[in-house]
Design a protein around this motif. Structure first.
Motif, PDB file in Angstrom:
ATOM      1  N   GLY A 119       0.673  -1.151   0.062  1.00 37.00           N
ATOM      2  CA  GLY A 119       0.008   0.080  -0.018  1.00 37.00           C
ATOM      3  C   GLY A 119       0.827   1.182   0.017  1.00 37.00           C
ATOM      4  O   GLY A 119       2.025   1.120   0.156  1.00 37.00           O
ATOM      5  N   GLU A 120       0.268   2.191   0.054  1.00 35.40           N
ATOM      6  CA  GLU A 120       0.848   3.597  -0.109  1.00 35.40           C
ATOM      7  C   GLU A 120       1.651   4.111   1.174  1.00 35.40           C
ATOM      8  O   GLU A 120       1.104   3.516   2.298  1.00 35.40           O
ATOM      9  CB  GLU A 120      -0.338   4.913  -0.432  1.00 35.40           C
ATOM     10  N   ASP A 121       2.668   4.512   1.252  1.00 34.44           N
ATOM     11  CA  ASP A 121       3.275   4.780   2.407  1.00 34.44           C
ATOM     12  C   ASP A 121       3.924   6.219   2.582  1.00 34.44           C
ATOM     13  O   ASP A 121       4.395   6.616   1.312  1.00 34.44           O
ATOM     14  CB  ASP A 121       4.553   3.816   2.554  1.00 34.44           C
ATOM     15  N   TYR A 145       7.466   9.684  -0.025  1.00 32.13           N
ATOM     16  CA  TYR A 145       6.090   9.018  -0.300  1.00 32.13           C
ATOM     17  C   TYR A 145       6.371   8.186  -1.332  1.00 32.13           C
ATOM     18  O   TYR A 145       7.203   8.358  -2.156  1.00 32.13           O
ATOM     19  CB  TYR A 145       5.074  10.158  -0.461  1.00 32.13           C
ATOM     20  N   THR A 146       5.321   7.419  -1.417  1.00 36.38           N
ATOM     21  CA  THR A 146       5.492   6.230  -2.507  1.00 36.38           C
ATOM     22  C   THR A 146       4.397   6.330  -3.944  1.00 36.38           C
ATOM     23  O   THR A 146       4.798   5.862  -4.625  1.00 36.38           O
ATOM     24  CB  THR A 146       5.271   4.775  -1.953  1.00 36.38           C
ATOM     25  N   ASP A 147       3.173   7.062  -3.437  1.00 34.60           N
ATOM     26  CA  ASP A 147       2.445   7.239  -4.380  1.00 34.60           C
ATOM     27  C   ASP A 147       2.687   8.289  -5.533  1.00 34.60           C
ATOM     28  O   ASP A 147       2.567   9.429  -5.383  1.00 34.60           O
ATOM     29  CB  ASP A 147       0.956   7.566  -3.899  1.00 34.60           C
ATOM     30  N   SER A 148       2.987   7.965  -6.705  1.00 38.77           N
ATOM     31  CA  SER A 148       3.443   9.051  -7.830  1.00 38.77           C
ATOM     32  C   SER A 148       2.120   9.662  -8.162  1.00 38.77           C
ATOM     33  O   SER A 148       2.431  10.552  -9.128  1.00 38.77           O
ATOM     34  CB  SER A 148       4.063   8.272  -8.738  1.00 38.77           C
ATOM     35  N   SER A 149       0.797   9.177  -7.855  1.00 38.89           N
ATOM     36  CA  SER A 149      -0.173   9.883  -8.396  1.00 38.89           C
ATOM     37  C   SER A 149      -0.630  10.829  -7.496  1.00 38.89           C
ATOM     38  O   SER A 149      -1.655  11.635  -7.791  1.00 38.89           O
ATOM     39  CB  SER A 149      -1.269   8.872  -8.527  1.00 38.89           C
ATOM     40  N   ASP A 168       8.003  26.896  17.447  1.00 37.01           N
ATOM     41  CA  ASP A 168       7.855  26.143  16.426  1.00 37.01           C
ATOM     42  C   ASP A 168       8.007  24.795  16.984  1.00 37.01           C
ATOM     43  O   ASP A 168       7.723  23.761  16.066  1.00 37.01           O
ATOM     44  CB  ASP A 168       9.012  26.750  15.425  1.00 37.01           C
ATOM     45  N   SER A 169       8.391  24.555  18.360  1.00 32.47           N
ATOM     46  CA  SER A 169       8.509  23.198  18.592  1.00 32.47           C
ATOM     47  C   SER A 169       7.404  22.360  18.749  1.00 32.47           C
ATOM     48  O   SER A 169       6.268  23.127  19.051  1.00 32.47           O
ATOM     49  CB  SER A 169       9.058  23.119  20.233  1.00 32.47           C
ATOM     50  N   ALA A 170       7.138  21.230  18.009  1.00 35.45           N
ATOM     51  CA  ALA A 170       5.970  20.569  17.760  1.00 35.45           C
ATOM     52  C   ALA A 170       6.389  19.315  17.051  1.00 35.45           C
ATOM     53  O   ALA A 170       7.307  19.132  16.846  1.00 35.45           O
ATOM     54  CB  ALA A 170       4.844  21.603  16.958  1.00 35.45           C
ATOM     55  N   ILE A 171       5.053  18.590  16.501  1.00 34.61           N
ATOM     56  CA  ILE A 171       5.235  17.638  15.727  1.00 34.61           C
ATOM     57  C   ILE A 171       4.617  17.883  14.478  1.00 34.61           C
ATOM     58  O   ILE A 171       3.716  18.565  14.404  1.00 34.61           O
ATOM     59  CB  ILE A 171       4.453  16.195  16.178  1.00 34.61           C
ATOM     60  N   TYR A 172       5.369  17.718  13.438  1.00 33.58           N
ATOM     61  CA  TYR A 172       5.176  18.203  12.091  1.00 33.58           C
ATOM     62  C   TYR A 172       4.910  16.659  11.241  1.00 33.58           C
ATOM     63  O   TYR A 172       5.824  15.761  11.243  1.00 33.58           O
ATOM     64  CB  TYR A 172       6.412  18.767  11.491  1.00 33.58           C
ATOM     65  N   PHE A 173       3.667  16.839  10.418  1.00 35.01           N
ATOM     66  CA  PHE A 173       3.391  15.526   9.623  1.00 35.01           C
ATOM     67  C   PHE A 173       3.238  16.180   8.360  1.00 35.01           C
ATOM     68  O   PHE A 173       2.745  17.194   7.880  1.00 35.01           O
ATOM     69  CB  PHE A 173       1.915  15.477  10.005  1.00 35.01           C
ATOM     70  N   CYS A 174       3.929  15.141   7.426  1.00 37.16           N
ATOM     71  CA  CYS A 174       3.695  15.483   5.954  1.00 37.16           C
ATOM     72  C   CYS A 174       2.464  14.507   5.575  1.00 37.16           C
ATOM     73  O   CYS A 174       2.170  13.540   6.301  1.00 37.16           O
ATOM     74  CB  CYS A 174       4.741  15.139   5.160  1.00 37.16           C
ATOM     75  N   ALA A 175       1.631  14.927   4.511  1.00 33.74           N
ATOM     76  CA  ALA A 175       0.563  14.226   4.013  1.00 33.74           C
ATOM     77  C   ALA A 175       0.399  14.205   2.438  1.00 33.74           C
ATOM     78  O   ALA A 175       0.862  15.314   2.017  1.00 33.74           O
ATOM     79  CB  ALA A 175      -0.460  14.325   4.609  1.00 33.74           C
ATOM     80  N   ASP A 176       0.022  13.438   1.923  1.00 42.31           N
ATOM     81  CA  ASP A 176      -0.571  13.340   0.513  1.00 42.31           C
ATOM     82  C   ASP A 176      -1.892  13.093   0.333  1.00 42.31           C
ATOM     83  O   ASP A 176      -2.404  12.299   1.074  1.00 42.31           O
ATOM     84  CB  ASP A 176       0.772  12.334  -0.382  1.00 42.31           C
ATOM     85  N   GLN A 177      -2.137  13.461  -0.912  1.00 39.69           N
ATOM     86  CA  GLN A 177      -3.656  13.267  -1.145  1.00 39.69           C
ATOM     87  C   GLN A 177      -3.852  13.149  -2.856  1.00 39.69           C
ATOM     88  O   GLN A 177      -3.349  13.882  -3.701  1.00 39.69           O
ATOM     89  CB  GLN A 177      -4.231  14.610  -0.884  1.00 39.69           C
ATOM     90  N   TYR A 178      -4.458  12.174  -3.392  1.00 34.30           N
ATOM     91  CA  TYR A 178      -4.637  11.934  -4.754  1.00 34.30           C
ATOM     92  C   TYR A 178      -5.371  12.961  -5.499  1.00 34.30           C
ATOM     93  O   TYR A 178      -5.072  13.474  -6.559  1.00 34.30           O
ATOM     94  CB  TYR A 178      -5.313  10.592  -4.818  1.00 34.30           C
ATOM     95  N   GLY A 218       4.340   9.524   9.916  1.00 28.95           N
ATOM     96  CA  GLY A 218       4.251   9.239  11.318  1.00 28.95           C
ATOM     97  C   GLY A 218       4.719  10.583  12.200  1.00 28.95           C
ATOM     98  O   GLY A 218       4.620  10.567  13.229  1.00 28.95           O
ATOM     99  N   GLY A 219       5.073  11.423  11.635  1.00 29.05           N
ATOM    100  CA  GLY A 219       5.513  12.542  12.156  1.00 29.05           C
ATOM    101  C   GLY A 219       6.858  12.828  12.704  1.00 29.05           C
ATOM    102  O   GLY A 219       7.573  11.901  12.903  1.00 29.05           O
TER     103      GLY A 219
END
Lengths: 115, 111
Positions: free
Chosen positions: B1-3, B24-28, B83-93, B103-104
Protein backbone atom coordinates in the motif's frame (compact mmCIF):
# COMPACT_ATOMS: atom_id res chain seq x y z
CA UNK A 1 -16.28 31.71 12.27
CA UNK A 2 -16.09 28.49 14.24
CA UNK A 3 -13.77 25.84 12.94
CA UNK A 4 -14.35 22.14 13.43
CA UNK A 5 -15.97 21.34 16.75
CA UNK A 6 -15.69 17.92 18.40
CA UNK A 7 -17.33 16.54 21.51
CA UNK A 8 -16.59 15.29 24.03
CA UNK A 9 -12.94 16.27 24.49
CA UNK A 10 -12.14 13.31 26.72
CA UNK A 11 -13.86 10.00 27.33
CA UNK A 12 -13.13 6.88 29.38
CA UNK A 13 -14.90 3.65 28.46
CA UNK A 14 -14.68 0.01 29.50
CA UNK A 15 -13.80 -2.82 27.15
CA UNK A 16 -16.86 -4.11 25.31
CA UNK A 17 -18.79 -0.87 25.59
CA UNK A 18 -19.93 1.31 22.75
CA UNK A 19 -19.03 4.97 22.16
CA UNK A 20 -20.33 7.82 20.00
CA UNK A 21 -18.18 10.80 19.08
CA UNK A 22 -19.56 13.95 17.48
CA UNK A 23 -18.28 16.50 15.00
CA UNK A 24 -19.56 19.77 13.54
CA UNK A 25 -17.69 20.83 10.40
CA UNK A 26 -16.34 24.25 9.56
CA UNK A 27 -18.88 26.59 8.03
CA UNK A 28 -19.00 26.10 4.25
CA UNK A 29 -17.60 22.58 4.38
CA UNK A 30 -19.73 19.62 3.30
CA UNK A 31 -17.40 16.66 3.80
CA UNK A 32 -16.38 15.08 7.08
CA UNK A 33 -13.54 12.64 7.57
CA UNK A 34 -12.53 10.75 10.69
CA UNK A 35 -8.99 9.82 11.68
CA UNK A 36 -7.57 7.74 14.50
CA UNK A 37 -4.25 8.84 15.97
CA UNK A 38 -2.62 6.37 18.32
CA UNK A 39 0.00 7.69 20.70
CA UNK A 40 3.23 8.55 18.90
CA UNK A 41 1.84 7.85 15.44
CA UNK A 42 0.41 9.75 12.52
CA UNK A 43 -3.34 9.93 11.92
CA UNK A 44 -4.90 6.91 10.19
CA UNK A 45 -7.92 7.42 7.92
CA UNK A 46 -11.11 5.73 9.14
CA UNK A 47 -13.76 6.94 6.70
CA UNK A 48 -15.23 9.95 4.94
CA UNK A 49 -18.83 11.11 4.64
CA UNK A 50 -20.30 13.27 1.93
CA UNK A 51 -23.97 13.79 1.10
CA UNK A 52 -24.85 11.60 4.10
CA UNK A 53 -23.07 8.59 2.62
CA UNK A 54 -19.79 6.86 3.38
CA UNK A 55 -17.64 7.68 0.36
CA UNK A 56 -14.25 6.24 1.31
CA UNK A 57 -13.13 3.86 4.00
CA UNK A 58 -9.75 3.01 5.42
CA UNK A 59 -8.61 -0.32 6.83
CA UNK A 60 -10.82 -0.37 9.91
CA UNK A 61 -13.22 -3.15 11.02
CA UNK A 62 -16.99 -2.91 10.85
CA UNK A 63 -17.06 -2.08 14.56
CA UNK A 64 -16.34 1.45 13.35
CA UNK A 65 -19.36 3.08 11.78
CA UNK A 66 -20.56 6.59 11.16
CA UNK A 67 -23.28 8.87 10.09
CA UNK A 68 -23.63 12.28 8.50
CA UNK A 69 -26.68 14.45 9.09
CA UNK A 70 -28.36 16.89 6.68
CA UNK A 71 -26.58 19.82 8.40
CA UNK A 72 -23.23 18.09 7.54
CA UNK A 73 -22.43 17.22 11.15
CA UNK A 74 -21.23 13.69 11.77
CA UNK A 75 -20.96 10.93 14.35
CA UNK A 76 -18.41 8.17 14.75
CA UNK A 77 -19.59 5.03 16.54
CA UNK A 78 -17.33 2.30 17.82
CA UNK A 79 -18.84 -0.94 19.13
CA UNK A 80 -17.30 -3.65 21.31
CA UNK A 81 -14.43 -1.42 22.38
CA UNK A 82 -10.94 -2.92 22.65
CA UNK A 83 -7.98 -1.60 24.60
CA UNK A 84 -6.32 -0.91 21.24
CA UNK A 85 -9.06 1.57 20.36
CA UNK A 86 -7.56 4.01 22.85
CA UNK A 87 -6.46 6.97 20.76
CA UNK A 88 -7.10 10.56 19.75
CA UNK A 89 -9.97 10.64 17.28
CA UNK A 90 -9.77 13.55 14.91
CA UNK A 91 -12.54 14.92 12.78
CA UNK A 92 -11.64 16.90 9.68
CA UNK A 93 -13.86 18.84 7.33
CA UNK A 94 -13.33 19.87 3.73
CA UNK A 95 -15.10 20.37 0.45
CA UNK A 96 -15.10 17.95 -2.44
CA UNK A 97 -13.81 20.48 -4.91
CA UNK A 98 -11.30 22.35 -2.82
CA UNK A 99 -13.10 25.60 -3.50
CA UNK A 100 -12.93 26.52 0.15
CA UNK A 101 -9.21 25.95 0.26
CA UNK A 102 -7.14 22.84 0.03
CA UNK A 103 -6.46 20.29 2.69
CA UNK A 104 -8.60 19.50 5.66
CA UNK A 105 -9.48 21.59 8.70
CA UNK A 106 -9.06 19.48 11.80
CA UNK A 107 -10.80 19.66 15.13
CA UNK A 108 -8.92 19.33 18.41
CA UNK A 109 -9.99 15.73 18.74
CA UNK A 110 -11.61 13.43 21.29
CA UNK A 111 -9.21 11.53 23.53
CA UNK A 112 -10.72 8.06 24.07
CA UNK A 113 -9.29 5.82 26.77
CA UNK A 114 -10.50 2.22 26.98
CA UNK A 115 -9.84 0.48 30.30
CA UNK B 1 0.00 0.00 0.00
CA UNK B 2 0.85 3.66 -0.10
CA UNK B 3 3.42 4.82 2.43
CA UNK B 4 4.66 8.17 3.73
CA UNK B 5 7.88 8.19 5.77
CA UNK B 6 9.46 10.82 8.01
CA UNK B 7 12.42 10.93 10.34
CA UNK B 8 11.38 10.82 13.99
CA UNK B 9 13.23 13.68 15.58
CA UNK B 10 15.03 16.95 14.85
CA UNK B 11 16.72 19.30 17.29
CA UNK B 12 17.88 22.82 16.36
CA UNK B 13 18.99 26.00 18.10
CA UNK B 14 16.73 29.03 18.15
CA UNK B 15 17.45 31.24 15.15
CA UNK B 16 18.79 28.39 13.00
CA UNK B 17 16.96 26.91 10.02
CA UNK B 18 15.12 23.60 10.37
CA UNK B 19 14.66 21.15 7.52
CA UNK B 20 12.12 18.36 7.91
CA UNK B 21 12.10 15.65 5.26
CA UNK B 22 9.42 13.30 3.95
CA UNK B 23 9.28 10.60 1.32
CA UNK B 24 6.15 9.15 -0.25
CA UNK B 25 5.46 6.25 -2.56
CA UNK B 26 2.33 7.23 -4.48
CA UNK B 27 3.38 8.84 -7.76
CA UNK B 28 -0.26 9.83 -8.37
CA UNK B 29 -0.29 12.24 -5.43
CA UNK B 30 -1.60 15.58 -6.57
CA UNK B 31 -1.37 17.57 -3.35
CA UNK B 32 1.20 17.39 -0.58
CA UNK B 33 0.69 19.00 2.80
CA UNK B 34 2.53 19.96 5.94
CA UNK B 35 0.62 19.98 9.22
CA UNK B 36 1.76 21.04 12.70
CA UNK B 37 0.51 19.45 15.92
CA UNK B 38 1.18 20.97 19.32
CA UNK B 39 0.72 18.92 22.52
CA UNK B 40 -2.91 18.04 23.19
CA UNK B 41 -4.12 19.76 20.04
CA UNK B 42 -5.44 18.86 16.62
CA UNK B 43 -3.60 19.38 13.37
CA UNK B 44 -2.95 22.84 11.94
CA UNK B 45 -2.43 23.15 8.18
CA UNK B 46 0.83 25.01 7.57
CA UNK B 47 1.17 24.89 3.82
CA UNK B 48 0.63 22.73 0.77
CA UNK B 49 2.13 22.28 -2.68
CA UNK B 50 0.76 20.98 -5.93
CA UNK B 51 2.62 18.12 -7.56
CA UNK B 52 3.40 20.24 -10.64
CA UNK B 53 5.40 22.70 -8.52
CA UNK B 54 9.01 22.44 -7.38
CA UNK B 55 8.96 25.04 -4.63
CA UNK B 56 6.60 27.15 -2.61
CA UNK B 57 7.54 29.90 -0.18
CA UNK B 58 5.24 31.26 2.51
CA UNK B 59 6.90 33.70 4.92
CA UNK B 60 9.36 31.63 7.01
CA UNK B 61 8.28 28.37 5.36
CA UNK B 62 9.78 26.93 2.17
CA UNK B 63 8.51 23.68 0.69
CA UNK B 64 10.64 21.81 -1.83
CA UNK B 65 9.27 18.96 -3.91
CA UNK B 66 11.36 16.50 -5.88
CA UNK B 67 8.72 14.53 -7.73
CA UNK B 68 11.24 12.23 -9.40
CA UNK B 69 12.55 11.05 -6.03
CA UNK B 70 9.14 11.46 -4.31
CA UNK B 71 10.81 13.64 -1.69
CA UNK B 72 9.23 16.58 0.10
CA UNK B 73 10.91 18.92 2.55
CA UNK B 74 9.83 21.77 4.81
CA UNK B 75 12.35 24.45 5.71
CA UNK B 76 11.59 26.77 8.60
CA UNK B 77 13.79 29.86 8.61
CA UNK B 78 14.78 31.58 11.88
CA UNK B 79 13.26 28.77 13.98
CA UNK B 80 11.68 29.93 17.23
CA UNK B 81 10.85 28.06 20.44
CA UNK B 82 7.18 28.35 19.48
CA UNK B 83 7.92 26.17 16.46
CA UNK B 84 8.54 23.20 18.77
CA UNK B 85 5.87 20.67 17.80
CA UNK B 86 5.29 17.54 15.72
CA UNK B 87 5.22 18.08 11.98
CA UNK B 88 3.35 15.74 9.66
CA UNK B 89 3.55 15.49 5.92
CA UNK B 90 0.58 14.08 4.04
CA UNK B 91 -0.30 13.34 0.46
CA UNK B 92 -3.59 13.31 -1.38
CA UNK B 93 -4.59 11.94 -4.76
CA UNK B 94 -7.30 14.49 -5.51
CA UNK B 95 -9.19 17.26 -3.73
CA UNK B 96 -11.76 15.59 -1.51
CA UNK B 97 -9.82 12.35 -1.20
CA UNK B 98 -8.34 10.96 1.97
CA UNK B 99 -5.00 12.17 3.27
CA UNK B 100 -2.22 9.69 3.98
CA UNK B 101 0.04 10.89 6.80
CA UNK B 102 3.58 10.15 7.75
CA UNK B 103 4.46 9.22 11.31
CA UNK B 104 5.49 12.77 12.21
CA UNK B 105 8.78 14.50 13.03
CA UNK B 106 9.19 15.96 16.49
CA UNK B 107 11.00 19.31 16.25
CA UNK B 108 12.70 20.54 19.41
CA UNK B 109 14.00 24.11 19.41
CA UNK B 110 16.60 24.91 22.07
CA UNK B 111 17.01 28.49 23.31
Amino acid sequence: DAGVTQSPTHLIKTRGQQVTLRCSPKSGHDTVSWYQQALGQGPQFIFQYYEEEERQRGNFPDRFSGHQFPNYSSELNVNALLLGDSALYLCASSTQTGREGYGYTFGSGTRLTVV
Amino acid sequence: GEDVEQSLFLSVREGDSSVINCTYTDSSSTYLYWYKQEPGAGLQLLTYIFSNMDMKQDQRLTVLLNKKDKHLSLRIADTQTGDSAIYFCADQYNAGNMLTFGGGTRLMVKP
